[in-house]
Design an enzyme around this catalytic site. Sequence first.
Site, PDB file in Angstrom:
ATOM      1  N   ASN A   7       0.772  -1.136  -0.207  1.00  0.00           N
ATOM      2  CA  ASN A   7      -0.042   0.019  -0.147  1.00  0.00           C
ATOM      3  C   ASN A   7       0.830   1.098  -0.178  1.00  0.00           C
ATOM      4  OD1 ASN A   7      -1.876   1.962   0.323  1.00  0.00           O
ATOM      5  ND2 ASN A   7      -2.089   1.534   2.620  1.00  0.00           N
ATOM      6  N   LYS A   9       0.094   4.201  -0.032  1.00  0.00           N
ATOM      7  CA  LYS A   9      -0.410   5.456   0.570  1.00  0.00           C
ATOM      8  C   LYS A   9      -0.077   6.603  -0.365  1.00  0.00           C
ATOM      9  CE  LYS A   9       0.862   3.526   4.866  1.00  0.00           C
ATOM     10  NZ  LYS A   9       0.240   3.634   6.197  1.00  0.00           N
ATOM     11  N   HIS A  91      -9.487   1.596   4.985  1.00  0.00           N
ATOM     12  CA  HIS A  91      -8.219   1.652   5.878  1.00  0.00           C
ATOM     13  C   HIS A  91      -8.343   2.613   6.851  1.00  0.00           C
ATOM     14  CE1 HIS A  91      -4.185   2.702   6.491  1.00  0.00           C
ATOM     15  NE2 HIS A  91      -3.694   1.754   5.673  1.00  0.00           N
ATOM     16  N   GLU A  93      -6.696   5.051   7.765  1.00  0.00           N
ATOM     17  CA  GLU A  93      -6.611   6.445   7.759  1.00  0.00           C
ATOM     18  C   GLU A  93      -7.809   7.114   6.918  1.00  0.00           C
ATOM     19  OE1 GLU A  93      -2.617   5.705   5.469  1.00  0.00           O
ATOM     20  OE2 GLU A  93      -1.667   5.087   7.614  1.00  0.00           O
ATOM     21  N   GLU A 163      -5.669  -4.647  11.047  1.00  0.00           N
ATOM     22  CA  GLU A 163      -4.660  -3.614  10.978  1.00  0.00           C
ATOM     23  C   GLU A 163      -4.975  -2.722  12.088  1.00  0.00           C
ATOM     24  OE1 GLU A 163      -2.625  -2.710   7.002  1.00  0.00           O
ATOM     25  OE2 GLU A 163      -4.401  -1.266   7.194  1.00  0.00           O
ATOM     26  N   GLY A 169       2.334   2.243  10.793  1.00  0.00           N
ATOM     27  CA  GLY A 169       3.229   3.386  10.263  1.00  0.00           C
ATOM     28  C   GLY A 169       4.063   3.711  11.777  1.00  0.00           C
ATOM     29  N   SER A 206       3.479  -2.191  10.370  1.00  0.00           N
ATOM     30  CA  SER A 206       4.725  -2.104  10.577  1.00  0.00           C
ATOM     31  C   SER A 206       5.483  -3.494  10.257  1.00  0.00           C
ATOM     32  CB  SER A 206       5.187  -1.885  12.037  1.00  0.00           C
ATOM     33  OG  SER A 206       4.845  -0.309  12.124  1.00  0.00           O
TER      34      SER A 206
HETATM   35  C1  PEP Z   1      -0.844   0.272   5.972  1.00  0.00           C
HETATM   36  O1  PEP Z   1      -0.763   1.360   5.447  1.00  0.00           O
HETATM   37  O2  PEP Z   1      -1.882  -0.574   5.661  1.00  0.00           O
HETATM   38  C2  PEP Z   1       0.126  -0.238   6.803  1.00  0.00           C
HETATM   39  C3  PEP Z   1       0.125  -1.508   7.389  1.00  0.00           C
HETATM   40  O3  PEP Z   1       1.390   0.476   6.982  1.00  0.00           O
HETATM   41  P1  PEP Z   1       2.639   0.344   7.666  1.00  0.00           P
HETATM   42  O4  PEP Z   1       3.213  -1.125   7.072  1.00  0.00           O
HETATM   43  O5  PEP Z   1       3.401   1.329   7.244  1.00  0.00           O
HETATM   44  O6  PEP Z   1       2.367   0.226   9.175  1.00  0.00           O
END
Ligand code: PEP
Length: 246
Positions: A7, A9, A91, A93, A163, A169, A206
Amino acid sequence: MKWVIGNWKSNGAWSQNEALLVALKALVCENTRVGVCVPFPYLAQAQRMLQESKVLWGAQNVSPFGPGAYTGEVHAEMLCDFGCRLTIVGHSERRQYFGETNAQIAEKIQRLNAVAITPIWCVGETLEERERGAWQDVLRQQIVEVVEIVGAAAVENVLIAYEPVWAIGTGRNARPEDVAEAHAWLRRMLTEAGARPDLPILYGGSVKGGNAAELFAVEGCDGGLIGGASLSATEFAAIVAAAEKE
Ligand code: PEP
């Protein structure tokens, strides 16, 4: 068989994406379904670069509406024009910054189903929700509310991404035991909602080359949704290599 989906983003630039997409195309993915969800403006570039590879591509959002007077929206049929096979919905975000609701997520899942694009349906609790012991209720609501709207048949072909918001992040991934517990709970919630409990459930938060193997080894974990580390060709390749070994 595991899934590893990047992803990007709101990252990327036409001139830099090329190198990342070349590296993606070169990945060995015999036992792993690899995909990448890119910003809308780069869908054509992803399509051009990946169409002769096994790597799937898609978007990170879709309009809950069809064609029409919805300025700024990108509807599901448009994604088909770019060969999208996957698209992220819900998501954290988007829930956090754009107020995306379970009802809108339900609508988006239906729009994607109608054009045979696999929804990657994200769920997860915030740190505050985990700390006050509400994570199970939050996940129940996120699953049950959507299934109540769309019906169990509409989620038969989705991928779920668990998630935890506190792991996205932040560099702080969930512990394997947290992932095992949450994925098992999600499967119970799917059952409670009358849906298939054996849907693929990916973990996101992460994931890096260094922790992918232990996370992917968790029972009931079908791979990962990868944010930050998907912007590095070497990190992403290491994550795919870990999935290939599972
Ligand atoms: C994501 O954006 O879905 C995500 C898991 O981000 P990260 O791997 O940076 O934590």
